[in-house]
Design a protein around this motif. Structure first.
Motif, PDB file in Angstrom:
ATOM      1  N   TYR A 149       0.712  -1.240   0.025  1.00 33.03           N
ATOM      2  CA  TYR A 149       0.088  -0.218   0.027  1.00 33.03           C
ATOM      3  C   TYR A 149       0.874   1.138  -0.154  1.00 33.03           C
ATOM      4  O   TYR A 149       1.533   1.363   0.735  1.00 33.03           O
ATOM      5  CB  TYR A 149      -1.118  -0.097   1.249  1.00 33.03           C
ATOM      6  N   ASP A 150       0.543   1.930  -0.975  1.00 33.36           N
ATOM      7  CA  ASP A 150       1.415   3.399  -0.948  1.00 33.36           C
ATOM      8  C   ASP A 150       0.373   4.263  -1.570  1.00 33.36           C
ATOM      9  O   ASP A 150      -0.244   4.073  -2.773  1.00 33.36           O
ATOM     10  CB  ASP A 150       2.543   3.343  -1.941  1.00 33.36           C
ATOM     11  N   ALA A 151      -0.121   5.216  -0.790  1.00 34.62           N
ATOM     12  CA  ALA A 151      -1.381   6.217  -1.500  1.00 34.62           C
ATOM     13  C   ALA A 151      -0.920   7.102  -2.694  1.00 34.62           C
ATOM     14  O   ALA A 151      -1.661   7.124  -3.572  1.00 34.62           O
ATOM     15  CB  ALA A 151      -1.829   6.912  -0.098  1.00 34.62           C
ATOM     16  N   ASP A 152       0.295   7.318  -2.639  1.00 37.77           N
ATOM     17  CA  ASP A 152       0.807   8.098  -4.000  1.00 37.77           C
ATOM     18  C   ASP A 152       0.649   7.251  -5.148  1.00 37.77           C
ATOM     19  O   ASP A 152       0.222   7.713  -6.116  1.00 37.77           O
ATOM     20  CB  ASP A 152       1.984   8.686  -3.688  1.00 37.77           C
ATOM     21  N   ASN A 153       1.195   6.030  -4.901  1.00 38.41           N
ATOM     22  CA  ASN A 153       1.261   5.092  -6.160  1.00 38.41           C
ATOM     23  C   ASN A 153      -0.017   4.958  -6.489  1.00 38.41           C
ATOM     24  O   ASN A 153      -0.215   4.791  -7.803  1.00 38.41           O
ATOM     25  CB  ASN A 153       2.070   3.970  -5.756  1.00 38.41           C
ATOM     26  N   ILE A 154      -0.853   4.620  -5.777  1.00 42.35           N
ATOM     27  CA  ILE A 154      -2.388   4.020  -6.145  1.00 42.35           C
ATOM     28  C   ILE A 154      -3.019   4.973  -6.704  1.00 42.35           C
ATOM     29  O   ILE A 154      -3.607   5.163  -7.720  1.00 42.35           O
ATOM     30  CB  ILE A 154      -2.978   3.522  -4.813  1.00 42.35           C
ATOM     31  N   ALA A 155      -2.900   6.387  -6.191  1.00 45.63           N
ATOM     32  CA  ALA A 155      -3.406   7.697  -6.825  1.00 45.63           C
ATOM     33  C   ALA A 155      -3.063   8.006  -8.233  1.00 45.63           C
ATOM     34  O   ALA A 155      -4.020   8.178  -9.202  1.00 45.63           O
ATOM     35  CB  ALA A 155      -3.212   8.837  -5.926  1.00 45.63           C
ATOM     36  N   LYS A 156      -1.704   7.682  -8.324  1.00 50.21           N
ATOM     37  CA  LYS A 156      -1.240   7.869  -9.733  1.00 50.21           C
ATOM     38  C   LYS A 156      -1.695   7.007 -10.695  1.00 50.21           C
ATOM     39  O   LYS A 156      -1.804   7.218 -11.890  1.00 50.21           O
ATOM     40  CB  LYS A 156       0.491   7.860  -9.659  1.00 50.21           C
ATOM     41  N   ALA A 157      -1.768   5.676 -10.146  1.00 47.59           N
ATOM     42  CA  ALA A 157      -2.377   4.649 -10.920  1.00 47.59           C
ATOM     43  C   ALA A 157      -3.939   4.880 -11.508  1.00 47.59           C
ATOM     44  O   ALA A 157      -4.285   4.664 -12.721  1.00 47.59           O
ATOM     45  CB  ALA A 157      -2.211   3.349 -10.279  1.00 47.59           C
ATOM     46  N   ILE A 158      -4.489   5.337 -10.437  1.00 42.60           N
ATOM     47  CA  ILE A 158      -6.139   5.806 -10.739  1.00 42.60           C
ATOM     48  C   ILE A 158      -6.129   6.879 -11.678  1.00 42.60           C
ATOM     49  O   ILE A 158      -6.822   6.913 -12.725  1.00 42.60           O
ATOM     50  CB  ILE A 158      -6.667   6.038  -9.485  1.00 42.60           C
ATOM     51  N   VAL A 159      -5.166   7.934 -11.607  1.00 48.53           N
ATOM     52  CA  VAL A 159      -5.627   8.998 -12.521  1.00 48.53           C
ATOM     53  C   VAL A 159      -4.823   8.720 -13.845  1.00 48.53           C
ATOM     54  O   VAL A 159      -5.539   9.155 -14.913  1.00 48.53           O
ATOM     55  CB  VAL A 159      -4.308  10.053 -11.935  1.00 48.53           C
ATOM     56  N   THR A 160      -3.740   7.786 -13.989  1.00 49.38           N
ATOM     57  CA  THR A 160      -3.433   7.362 -15.283  1.00 49.38           C
ATOM     58  C   THR A 160      -4.444   6.714 -16.200  1.00 49.38           C
ATOM     59  O   THR A 160      -4.594   6.589 -17.090  1.00 49.38           O
ATOM     60  CB  THR A 160      -1.978   6.524 -15.135  1.00 49.38           C
ATOM     61  N   GLY A 161      -5.033   5.597 -15.247  1.00 51.73           N
ATOM     62  CA  GLY A 161      -6.393   4.761 -15.771  1.00 51.73           C
ATOM     63  C   GLY A 161      -7.453   5.723 -16.264  1.00 51.73           C
ATOM     64  O   GLY A 161      -8.055   5.556 -17.345  1.00 51.73           O
ATOM     65  N   ILE A 162      -7.816   7.019 -15.406  1.00 50.67           N
ATOM     66  CA  ILE A 162      -8.590   7.717 -16.015  1.00 50.67           C
ATOM     67  C   ILE A 162      -8.364   8.520 -17.235  1.00 50.67           C
ATOM     68  O   ILE A 162      -9.164   8.728 -18.273  1.00 50.67           O
ATOM     69  CB  ILE A 162      -9.030   8.835 -14.793  1.00 50.67           C
ATOM     70  N   THR A 163      -7.095   9.188 -17.240  1.00 49.72           N
ATOM     71  CA  THR A 163      -6.765   9.894 -18.389  1.00 49.72           C
ATOM     72  C   THR A 163      -6.085   9.387 -19.378  1.00 49.72           C
ATOM     73  O   THR A 163      -6.105   9.878 -20.559  1.00 49.72           O
ATOM     74  CB  THR A 163      -5.738  11.259 -17.723  1.00 49.72           C
ATOM     75  N   GLY A 164      -5.521   8.430 -19.128  1.00 44.32           N
ATOM     76  CA  GLY A 164      -4.598   7.548 -19.987  1.00 44.32           C
ATOM     77  C   GLY A 164      -3.260   8.328 -20.127  1.00 44.32           C
ATOM     78  O   GLY A 164      -2.509   8.309 -21.234  1.00 44.32           O
ATOM     79  N   GLN A 165      -2.743   9.166 -19.322  1.00 43.45           N
ATOM     80  CA  GLN A 165      -1.654   9.921 -19.184  1.00 43.45           C
ATOM     81  C   GLN A 165      -0.722   9.511 -18.075  1.00 43.45           C
ATOM     82  O   GLN A 165      -1.329   9.451 -16.929  1.00 43.45           O
ATOM     83  CB  GLN A 165      -1.900  11.324 -19.292  1.00 43.45           C
ATOM     84  N   GLN A 166       0.422   9.168 -18.164  1.00 42.65           N
ATOM     85  CA  GLN A 166       1.308   8.730 -17.225  1.00 42.65           C
ATOM     86  C   GLN A 166       1.488  10.148 -16.158  1.00 42.65           C
ATOM     87  O   GLN A 166       1.645  11.292 -16.816  1.00 42.65           O
ATOM     88  CB  GLN A 166       2.792   8.551 -17.594  1.00 42.65           C
ATOM     89  N   ILE A 167       1.492   9.875 -14.970  1.00 40.45           N
ATOM     90  CA  ILE A 167       1.576  11.026 -14.061  1.00 40.45           C
ATOM     91  C   ILE A 167       3.207  11.220 -13.419  1.00 40.45           C
ATOM     92  O   ILE A 167       3.770  10.339 -13.096  1.00 40.45           O
ATOM     93  CB  ILE A 167       0.745  10.595 -12.664  1.00 40.45           C
ATOM     94  N   GLN A 168       3.546  12.523 -13.734  1.00 42.90           N
ATOM     95  CA  GLN A 168       4.910  12.745 -13.161  1.00 42.90           C
ATOM     96  C   GLN A 168       4.917  12.731 -11.773  1.00 42.90           C
ATOM     97  O   GLN A 168       3.912  13.129 -10.964  1.00 42.90           O
ATOM     98  CB  GLN A 168       5.467  13.987 -13.767  1.00 42.90           C
ATOM     99  N   SER A 169       6.092  12.652 -10.951  1.00 42.00           N
ATOM    100  CA  SER A 169       6.403  12.467  -9.679  1.00 42.00           C
ATOM    101  C   SER A 169       5.749  13.944  -8.919  1.00 42.00           C
ATOM    102  O   SER A 169       5.180  13.790  -7.796  1.00 42.00           O
ATOM    103  CB  SER A 169       7.542  12.179  -9.111  1.00 42.00           C
ATOM    104  N   ASN A 170       6.001  14.946  -9.606  1.00 39.33           N
ATOM    105  CA  ASN A 170       5.551  16.432  -8.986  1.00 39.33           C
ATOM    106  C   ASN A 170       4.022  16.658  -9.294  1.00 39.33           C
ATOM    107  O   ASN A 170       3.904  17.958  -9.442  1.00 39.33           O
ATOM    108  CB  ASN A 170       6.760  17.267  -9.331  1.00 39.33           C
ATOM    109  N   THR A 171       3.542  15.871 -10.009  1.00 35.99           N
ATOM    110  CA  THR A 171       2.196  16.382 -10.463  1.00 35.99           C
ATOM    111  C   THR A 171       1.162  16.313  -9.458  1.00 35.99           C
ATOM    112  O   THR A 171       1.182  15.499  -8.424  1.00 35.99           O
ATOM    113  CB  THR A 171       1.623  15.372 -11.384  1.00 35.99           C
ATOM    114  N   GLY A 172       0.451  17.527  -9.074  1.00 38.95           N
ATOM    115  CA  GLY A 172      -0.520  17.601  -8.380  1.00 38.95           C
ATOM    116  C   GLY A 172      -0.040  18.309  -7.068  1.00 38.95           C
ATOM    117  O   GLY A 172       1.056  18.229  -6.651  1.00 38.95           O
ATOM    118  N   ASN A 173      -0.705  18.700  -6.121  1.00 40.78           N
ATOM    119  CA  ASN A 173      -0.356  19.314  -4.802  1.00 40.78           C
ATOM    120  C   ASN A 173      -0.574  18.541  -3.670  1.00 40.78           C
ATOM    121  O   ASN A 173      -1.780  18.893  -3.080  1.00 40.78           O
ATOM    122  CB  ASN A 173      -0.743  20.828  -4.715  1.00 40.78           C
ATOM    123  N   THR A 174       0.035  17.693  -3.364  1.00 37.96           N
ATOM    124  CA  THR A 174      -0.077  16.911  -2.210  1.00 37.96           C
ATOM    125  C   THR A 174      -0.257  17.376  -0.701  1.00 37.96           C
ATOM    126  O   THR A 174      -0.661  16.858   0.133  1.00 37.96           O
ATOM    127  CB  THR A 174       0.821  15.654  -2.382  1.00 37.96           C
TER     128      THR A 174
END
Length: 221
Positions: A149-174
């Motif tokens: 479990y890692d909230a960042d990694n799972i969130a990036k996976a969900i966003v990539t799945g929604i948008t079809g775009q890979q998420i950069q490590s600094n995307t979004g204001n956590t």
């Protein structure tokens, strides 16, 4: 497309989530806040549904979803019952492209692929007016899943799945996330009897949900 991101369960009330090595109600918020922030940083319109205190959080979130202009409903959960892996529920196990991509992306993190399943027995799937999915990201009561479990990694996976775009490590204001990752893995100090009651109650609720998804009449969820 107006995206509805809904975090499962309430923090206070009758609808709190499962607790094991992880706390579902906290984890859904950790993931959901990150998903919202990343999508907004990419320019997407996000309708964020988070109900922290309620005795009917399912109704509250569905009502807000149906009153919105959202075109895709995505609810985040964690599973329980001793299994392993990620699964996604859609109405009639419909093949929604975003759901398939999300599933594949989370599997890439090391979680077992449990597939896309029929969720027409689930309250939020059955009662939302738009295409919807419920993501069971992993199991709170399985050590292997908790270790992954890692909230960042799972969130990036969900966003990539929604948008079809890979998420950069600094995307979004956590920095907007109110609950740190480590909090989800902290155990509240409770008596053995309290822990046993909570465990049995949560397992019964999860079993009811699974039976409903298989077509049994066990009441709404």
């Amino acid at each position: 497309m107006d995206l509805i991101i809904s975090v499962g369960h309430t923090l206070i009330g009758k609808g709190t989530g499962a607790v094991g090595f992880l706390n579902e109600s906290i984890c859904t918020r950790e993931i959901g806040e990150r998903v919202k922030s990343m999508l907004q940083a990419m320019g997407h319109n996000v309708i964020y549904l988070r109900v922290d205190q309620s005795d009917n959080d399912l109704y509250d979130r569905v009502s807000k979803a149906n009153a919105s202009n959202g075109t895709l409903f995505i609810e985040i959960h964690l599973n329980a019952g001793g299994g392993m892996g990620v699964e996604i529920f859609t109405y009639g196990a419909k093949e929604i492209p975003e759901a398939r991509r999300i599933l594949n992306e989370i599997v890439e993190l090391g979680f077992r692929n449990r597939g896309i399943k029929d969720g027409k027995g689930l309250y939020v799937i059955r009662n939302t007016n738009m295409p919807s999915m419920l993501i069971e990201c992993c199991f709170v009561d399985t050590q292997e899943d908790a270790n992954l479990y890692d909230a960042d990694n799972i969130a990036k996976a969900i966003v990539t799945g929604i948008t079809g775009q890979q998420i950069q490590s600094n995307t979004g204001n956590t920095n907007t996330i109110q609950t740190p990752v480590s909090t989800a893995k902290q155990e509240t100090i409770k008596s053995p009897i309290q822990k046993a009651k909570e465990f049995v109650g949560n397992r019964c609720k999860e079993l009811q949900e699974k039976l409903i998804s298989l077509g049994y009449n066990c009441g709404g969820y």
